[in-house]
Design a protein around this motif. Structure first.
Motif, short mmCIF file in Angstrom:
data_model
loop_
_atom_site.label_atom_id
_atom_site.label_comp_id
_atom_site.label_asym_id
_atom_site.label_seq_id
_atom_site.Cartn_x
_atom_site.Cartn_y
_atom_site.Cartn_z
N ASP A 36 0.81 -1.22 0.00
CA ASP A 36 0.00 0.00 0.00
C ASP A 36 0.84 1.28 0.00
O ASP A 36 0.45 2.28 -0.59
CB ASP A 36 -0.96 0.03 1.19
N ILE A 37 1.99 1.24 0.69
CA ILE A 37 2.80 2.46 0.72
C ILE A 37 3.99 2.43 -0.23
O ILE A 37 4.71 3.41 -0.35
CB ILE A 37 3.25 2.84 2.15
N GLY A 38 4.19 1.30 -0.90
CA GLY A 38 5.23 1.22 -1.92
C GLY A 38 6.63 0.97 -1.42
O GLY A 38 7.59 1.53 -1.94
N LYS A 57 10.86 10.46 4.59
CA LYS A 57 9.78 10.32 3.60
C LYS A 57 8.96 9.05 3.87
O LYS A 57 7.73 9.06 3.76
CB LYS A 57 10.39 10.27 2.20
N THR A 58 9.62 7.98 4.27
CA THR A 58 8.93 6.73 4.59
C THR A 58 8.16 6.86 5.89
O THR A 58 7.04 6.37 6.01
CB THR A 58 9.93 5.55 4.65
N TRP A 59 8.75 7.52 6.90
CA TRP A 59 8.03 7.77 8.15
C TRP A 59 6.73 8.52 7.86
O TRP A 59 5.68 8.20 8.43
CB TRP A 59 8.87 8.58 9.14
N ILE A 60 6.80 9.50 6.98
CA ILE A 60 5.61 10.29 6.65
C ILE A 60 4.56 9.43 5.96
O ILE A 60 3.38 9.51 6.28
CB ILE A 60 6.00 11.53 5.82
N LYS A 61 5.01 8.60 5.02
CA LYS A 61 4.06 7.68 4.35
C LYS A 61 3.38 6.77 5.37
O LYS A 61 2.17 6.56 5.32
CB LYS A 61 4.78 6.82 3.31
N LEU A 62 4.17 6.23 6.28
CA LEU A 62 3.62 5.33 7.30
C LEU A 62 2.67 6.07 8.24
O LEU A 62 1.60 5.55 8.59
CB LEU A 62 4.75 4.69 8.10
N SER A 63 3.02 7.28 8.63
CA SER A 63 2.15 8.03 9.55
C SER A 63 0.84 8.40 8.87
O SER A 63 -0.22 8.35 9.49
CB SER A 63 2.86 9.28 10.08
N ASP A 64 0.90 8.75 7.59
CA ASP A 64 -0.34 9.03 6.86
C ASP A 64 -1.18 7.77 6.72
O ASP A 64 -2.41 7.81 6.88
CB ASP A 64 -0.03 9.59 5.46
N TYR A 65 -0.53 6.67 6.44
CA TYR A 65 -1.22 5.39 6.26
C TYR A 65 -1.99 5.00 7.53
O TYR A 65 -3.13 4.58 7.48
CB TYR A 65 -0.21 4.31 5.88
N PHE A 66 -1.33 5.15 8.68
CA PHE A 66 -1.94 4.76 9.95
C PHE A 66 -2.69 5.91 10.62
O PHE A 66 -3.27 5.73 11.69
CB PHE A 66 -0.88 4.19 10.90
#
Length: 126
Positions: A36-38, A57-66
């Motif tokens: 889902d987050i690539g 950038k990955t932390w941000i993707k994960l925080s948005d996802y959750f």
């Protein structure tokens, strides 16, 4: 007589992240989140185990996802977005979203992000 071991401060110690905890609480597999987050499933596993540290950038993707703050995922704060008492808000997530607005070039996307920031602000005031 009880003896106590003196603990030394280790500046290399990092707080435990909450990636695995939050993923499992939502009944999500490593594969699902990674897809889902690539990112790779192996990479996400290493992040959860603390073997590797995600880039911002990955932390941000994960925080948005959750739907939580980066600092919450990293284990730096005890509160998820919108759950903190009013005297101890986790505004790092809000700052993160506001900073993201500076990178948006499309007026429609900027308006959507501004609406998200307003919603977050209202949640934090409750």
């Amino acid at each position: 007589m009880t003896t106590f071991k003196k603990l030394k401060y280790d500046s290399n110690l990092k707080p435990n992240n909450r990636l695995r905890e939050i993923r499992l609480s939502k009944d999500l597999t490593l594969k699902k989140v990674a897809d889902d987050i690539g990112i790779s499933e192996n990479g996400l596993c290493n992040y959860e185990l603390g073997k590797r540290e995600p880039k911002l950038k990955t932390w941000i993707k994960l925080s948005d996802y959750f739907n939580v703050s980066v600092s919450y995922l990293q284990g730096l704060t005890g509160f998820s977005k919108g759950k903190a008492p009013s005297d101890d808000l986790d505004i790092n997530y809000l700052h993160q979203r506001i900073n993201r607005m500076l990178e948006i070039n499309n007026i429609h996307d900027l308006q959507n992000e501004l609406e998200n920031v307003i919603k977050i602000t209202h949640l934090m005031q409750k």
